[in-house]
Design an enzyme around this catalytic site. Sequence first.
Site, PDB file in Angstrom:
ATOM      1  N   CYS A  88       2.216  -1.697   0.981  1.00  0.00           N
ATOM      2  CA  CYS A  88       2.680  -1.715  -0.403  1.00  0.00           C
ATOM      3  C   CYS A  88       3.495  -2.995  -0.537  1.00  0.00           C
ATOM      4  O   CYS A  88       3.162  -3.981   0.131  1.00  0.00           O
ATOM      5  CB  CYS A  88       3.456  -0.431  -0.739  1.00  0.00           C
ATOM      6  SG  CYS A  88       4.746   0.009   0.436  1.00  0.00           S
ATOM      7  N   LEU A  89       4.495  -3.036  -1.356  1.00  0.00           N
ATOM      8  CA  LEU A  89       5.273  -4.277  -1.461  1.00  0.00           C
ATOM      9  C   LEU A  89       6.203  -4.464  -0.270  1.00  0.00           C
ATOM     10  O   LEU A  89       6.225  -5.523   0.351  1.00  0.00           O
ATOM     11  CB  LEU A  89       6.056  -4.329  -2.775  1.00  0.00           C
ATOM     12  CG  LEU A  89       5.204  -4.494  -4.030  1.00  0.00           C
ATOM     13  CD1 LEU A  89       6.077  -4.643  -5.266  1.00  0.00           C
ATOM     14  CD2 LEU A  89       4.268  -5.689  -3.913  1.00  0.00           C
ATOM     15  N   ALA A  90       6.958  -3.417   0.083  1.00  0.00           N
ATOM     16  CA  ALA A  90       7.925  -3.535   1.176  1.00  0.00           C
ATOM     17  C   ALA A  90       7.477  -2.861   2.468  1.00  0.00           C
ATOM     18  O   ALA A  90       8.065  -3.088   3.514  1.00  0.00           O
ATOM     19  CB  ALA A  90       9.267  -2.948   0.737  1.00  0.00           C
ATOM     20  N   VAL A  92       7.575   0.473   2.936  1.00  0.00           N
ATOM     21  CA  VAL A  92       8.624   1.465   3.168  1.00  0.00           C
ATOM     22  C   VAL A  92       8.273   2.837   2.586  1.00  0.00           C
ATOM     23  O   VAL A  92       8.520   3.858   3.216  1.00  0.00           O
ATOM     24  CB  VAL A  92       9.971   0.983   2.570  1.00  0.00           C
ATOM     25  CG1 VAL A  92      11.031   2.075   2.609  1.00  0.00           C
ATOM     26  CG2 VAL A  92      10.452  -0.261   3.301  1.00  0.00           C
ATOM     27  N   SER A  93       7.696   2.900   1.397  1.00  0.00           N
ATOM     28  CA  SER A  93       7.551   4.167   0.689  1.00  0.00           C
ATOM     29  C   SER A  93       6.091   4.556   0.421  1.00  0.00           C
ATOM     30  O   SER A  93       5.586   5.525   0.984  1.00  0.00           O
ATOM     31  CB  SER A  93       8.349   4.111  -0.617  1.00  0.00           C
ATOM     32  OG  SER A  93       8.353   5.343  -1.274  1.00  0.00           O
ATOM     33  N   ARG A  94       5.393   3.818  -0.429  1.00  0.00           N
ATOM     34  CA  ARG A  94       4.022   4.186  -0.795  1.00  0.00           C
ATOM     35  C   ARG A  94       3.077   4.160   0.397  1.00  0.00           C
ATOM     36  O   ARG A  94       2.345   5.131   0.651  1.00  0.00           O
ATOM     37  CB  ARG A  94       3.501   3.260  -1.901  1.00  0.00           C
ATOM     38  CG  ARG A  94       4.169   3.497  -3.242  1.00  0.00           C
ATOM     39  CD  ARG A  94       3.903   2.389  -4.217  1.00  0.00           C
ATOM     40  NE  ARG A  94       4.724   1.215  -3.878  1.00  0.00           N
ATOM     41  CZ  ARG A  94       4.889   0.170  -4.668  1.00  0.00           C
ATOM     42  NH1 ARG A  94       4.270   0.126  -5.838  1.00  0.00           N
ATOM     43  NH2 ARG A  94       5.660  -0.835  -4.306  1.00  0.00           N
TER      44      ARG A  94
END
Length: 184
Positions: A88-90, A92-94
């Site tokens: 995802c972008l970082a 970390v989450s998705r």
Amino acid sequence: MGSGMSQILPGLYIGNFKDARDAEQLSRNKVTHILSVHDTARPMLEGVKYLCIPAADTPSQNLTRHFKESIKFIHECRLQGESCLVHCLAGVSRSVTLVIAYIMTVTDFGWEDALHTVRAGRSCANPNLGFQRQLQEFEKHEVHQYRQWLREEYGENPLRDAEEAKNILAAPGILKYWAFLRRL
């Protein structure tokens, strides 16, 4: 988050947006498939197979509806002996949420053990609260059907993921470390 992609299981990596464009790092890790899950997900490199899922990192975003296609994409890649980066972008989450759903499906792990498995390879892994609730619901109501579907579709898993994941969790101090962090 910016220190490069992290191997979670053999042939399965989590990374960020920058990692997904780093041709040298992708080549070094033999990544042939990229699952992009962010607001502007789209193919970026030639010679790489993509699954692009447009999704925001908000608690109201429904990622559950993308679990099956994500699991299929990752699993088919790994069964071919190739490697998949989920980003995802970082990172970390998705991306972590989709990898947790995959680990839950290929092992007998609940969402928390799957999260600990991911965190052993990527300590910054932290799905937002909405994604955590979706993983809890997936564990309660759907993961058993997904496991059955995976066995029917692909047969027994030759990748030994359950054994790999259990070895990761059995590493000295892993669960104690996460229990300690949870109390902070």
